[in-house]
Design a protein around this motif. Structure first.
Motif, PDB file in Angstrom:
ATOM      1  N   LEU A 196      76.284  -2.843 -67.907  1.00  0.00           N
ATOM      2  CA  LEU A 196      76.438  -3.021 -69.255  1.00  0.00           C
ATOM      3  C   LEU A 196      77.581  -3.484 -69.718  1.00  0.00           C
ATOM      4  CD1 LEU A 196      74.503   0.454 -69.991  1.00  0.00           C
ATOM      5  CD2 LEU A 196      73.779  -1.749 -70.688  1.00  0.00           C
ATOM      6  N   GLN A 197      78.626  -3.021 -69.179  1.00  0.00           N
ATOM      7  CA  GLN A 197      79.956  -3.541 -69.569  1.00  0.00           C
ATOM      8  C   GLN A 197      80.212  -4.983 -69.376  1.00  0.00           C
ATOM      9  OE1 GLN A 197      82.432  -1.646 -71.441  1.00  0.00           O
ATOM     10  NE2 GLN A 197      83.338  -3.334 -71.593  1.00  0.00           N
ATOM     11  N   ASP A 198      79.693  -5.467 -68.339  1.00  0.00           N
ATOM     12  CA  ASP A 198      79.678  -6.899 -67.836  1.00  0.00           C
ATOM     13  C   ASP A 198      79.017  -7.721 -68.832  1.00  0.00           C
ATOM     14  OD1 ASP A 198      81.374  -6.501 -65.668  1.00  0.00           O
ATOM     15  OD2 ASP A 198      79.673  -6.784 -64.014  1.00  0.00           O
ATOM     16  N   ALA A 199      77.836  -7.302 -69.275  1.00  0.00           N
ATOM     17  CA  ALA A 199      77.113  -7.899 -70.463  1.00  0.00           C
ATOM     18  C   ALA A 199      77.655  -7.897 -71.781  1.00  0.00           C
ATOM     19  CB  ALA A 199      75.571  -7.329 -70.588  1.00  0.00           C
ATOM     20  N   LYS A 200      78.431  -6.762 -72.234  1.00  0.00           N
ATOM     21  CA  LYS A 200      79.030  -6.679 -73.359  1.00  0.00           C
ATOM     22  C   LYS A 200      80.141  -7.746 -73.261  1.00  0.00           C
ATOM     23  CE  LYS A 200      81.404  -3.315 -76.159  1.00  0.00           C
ATOM     24  NZ  LYS A 200      81.614  -1.991 -76.533  1.00  0.00           N
ATOM     25  N   ASN A 201      80.945  -7.839 -72.266  1.00  0.00           N
ATOM     26  CA  ASN A 201      82.227  -8.517 -72.307  1.00  0.00           C
ATOM     27  C   ASN A 201      81.769  -9.992 -72.207  1.00  0.00           C
ATOM     28  OD1 ASN A 201      83.853  -6.486 -71.932  1.00  0.00           O
ATOM     29  ND2 ASN A 201      84.076  -6.516 -69.750  1.00  0.00           N
ATOM     30  N   LYS A 202      80.792 -10.429 -71.698  1.00  0.00           N
ATOM     31  CA  LYS A 202      80.121 -11.757 -71.797  1.00  0.00           C
ATOM     32  C   LYS A 202      79.881 -12.062 -73.329  1.00  0.00           C
ATOM     33  CE  LYS A 202      76.046 -14.230 -70.511  1.00  0.00           C
ATOM     34  NZ  LYS A 202      74.899 -14.326 -69.749  1.00  0.00           N
ATOM     35  N   TYR A 203      79.293 -11.350 -74.087  1.00  0.00           N
ATOM     36  CA  TYR A 203      78.803 -11.586 -75.500  1.00  0.00           C
ATOM     37  C   TYR A 203      80.112 -11.653 -76.304  1.00  0.00           C
ATOM     38  CZ  TYR A 203      74.137 -11.867 -74.130  1.00  0.00           C
ATOM     39  OH  TYR A 203      72.785 -12.351 -73.491  1.00  0.00           O
ATOM     40  N   LEU A 204      80.897 -10.605 -75.969  1.00  0.00           N
ATOM     41  CA  LEU A 204      82.116 -10.457 -76.639  1.00  0.00           C
ATOM     42  C   LEU A 204      82.965 -11.936 -76.576  1.00  0.00           C
ATOM     43  CD1 LEU A 204      83.600  -7.033 -75.971  1.00  0.00           C
ATOM     44  CD2 LEU A 204      82.662  -8.039 -78.429  1.00  0.00           C
ATOM     45  N   LYS A 205      83.037 -12.523 -75.333  1.00  0.00           N
ATOM     46  CA  LYS A 205      83.606 -13.716 -75.090  1.00  0.00           C
ATOM     47  C   LYS A 205      82.793 -14.897 -75.540  1.00  0.00           C
ATOM     48  CE  LYS A 205      85.351 -16.512 -71.180  1.00  0.00           C
ATOM     49  NZ  LYS A 205      85.552 -16.606 -69.758  1.00  0.00           N
ATOM     50  N   ILE A 206      81.488 -14.862 -75.741  1.00  0.00           N
ATOM     51  CA  ILE A 206      80.699 -16.280 -75.811  1.00  0.00           C
ATOM     52  C   ILE A 206      80.707 -16.036 -77.673  1.00  0.00           C
ATOM     53  CG2 ILE A 206      78.557 -16.993 -76.551  1.00  0.00           C
ATOM     54  CD1 ILE A 206      77.941 -16.150 -73.695  1.00  0.00           C
ATOM     55  N   TRP A 207      80.511 -15.125 -78.263  1.00  0.00           N
ATOM     56  CA  TRP A 207      80.280 -14.997 -79.852  1.00  0.00           C
ATOM     57  C   TRP A 207      81.693 -14.378 -80.369  1.00  0.00           C
ATOM     58  CZ3 TRP A 207      76.153 -17.497 -81.148  1.00  0.00           C
ATOM     59  CH2 TRP A 207      75.182 -17.344 -80.425  1.00  0.00           C
ATOM     60  N   ARG A 208      82.741 -14.232 -79.716  1.00  0.00           N
ATOM     61  CA  ARG A 208      84.083 -14.031 -80.201  1.00  0.00           C
ATOM     62  C   ARG A 208      83.897 -12.654 -81.328  1.00  0.00           C
ATOM     63  NH1 ARG A 208      86.947 -19.899 -80.465  1.00  0.00           N
ATOM     64  NH2 ARG A 208      86.179 -20.384 -78.153  1.00  0.00           N
ATOM     65  N   PHE A 209      83.224 -11.882 -80.797  1.00  0.00           N
ATOM     66  CA  PHE A 209      83.049 -10.571 -81.791  1.00  0.00           C
ATOM     67  C   PHE A 209      84.393  -9.714 -81.386  1.00  0.00           C
ATOM     68  CE2 PHE A 209      78.332 -10.771 -82.178  1.00  0.00           C
ATOM     69  CZ  PHE A 209      78.445 -11.596 -83.478  1.00  0.00           C
ATOM     70  N   SER A 210      84.702  -8.883 -82.155  1.00  0.00           N
ATOM     71  CA  SER A 210      85.671  -7.760 -81.999  1.00  0.00           C
ATOM     72  C   SER A 210      84.820  -6.765 -81.211  1.00  0.00           C
ATOM     73  CB  SER A 210      86.491  -7.218 -82.875  1.00  0.00           C
ATOM     74  OG  SER A 210      85.696  -6.518 -83.976  1.00  0.00           O
ATOM     75  N   PRO A 211      85.301  -6.040 -80.451  1.00  0.00           N
ATOM     76  CA  PRO A 211      84.507  -4.663 -79.751  1.00  0.00           C
ATOM     77  C   PRO A 211      84.098  -3.804 -80.835  1.00  0.00           C
ATOM     78  CG  PRO A 211      86.398  -5.038 -78.504  1.00  0.00           C
ATOM     79  CD  PRO A 211      86.746  -5.907 -79.742  1.00  0.00           C
ATOM     80  N   LYS A 212      84.649  -3.491 -82.056  1.00  0.00           N
ATOM     81  CA  LYS A 212      84.318  -2.827 -83.018  1.00  0.00           C
ATOM     82  C   LYS A 212      82.942  -3.443 -83.658  1.00  0.00           C
ATOM     83  CE  LYS A 212      85.421  -0.187 -87.410  1.00  0.00           C
ATOM     84  NZ  LYS A 212      84.304  -0.319 -87.743  1.00  0.00           N
TER      85      LYS A 212
END
Length: 108
Positions: free
Chosen positions: A64-80
């Protein structure tokens, strides 16, 4: 191979008869709640369902954390922002029964 009906013509400016068997032209993907995906093959006027696929819930914390990091990197969202979007789009009582009913009732 059935060569077609002489009284059916293509819509375009051609005299060629419609062929009931035509070249494969596209794949159609239908998405429903709870991770349901249905895939159809399209050729000519014919659409055939290839299959219905169901996503599985991921419970492994590392995955789950790997998937979240992947999407944060691709879409450049902040974690919040990512967490806010996850809350906004979460539908607790969603199900795909209605979509399954449509699949069975109508010949795609």
């Amino acid at each position: 191979v059935y060569e077609g009906d002489s009284d059916l013509s293509y819509i375009q400016d051609t005299e060629a008869p419609y062929r009931s068997y035509d070249a494969f032209t596209s794949l159609i993907f239908g998405f429903a709640p709870k991770g349901m995906v249905v895939v159809w093959a399209n050729y000519g006027l014919t659409v055939i369902e290839i299959g219905r696929y169901q996503a599985e819930i991921i419970t492994n914390k590392e995955e789950l954390q790997d998937a979240k990091n992947k999407y944060l990197k691709i879409w450049r969202f902040s974690p919040k922002r990512f967490d806010d979007l996850a809350k906004d789009f979460f539908v607790p009582d969603a199900n795909c029964e209605l979509w399954d009913t449509y699949r069975i009732r109508y010949s795609w």
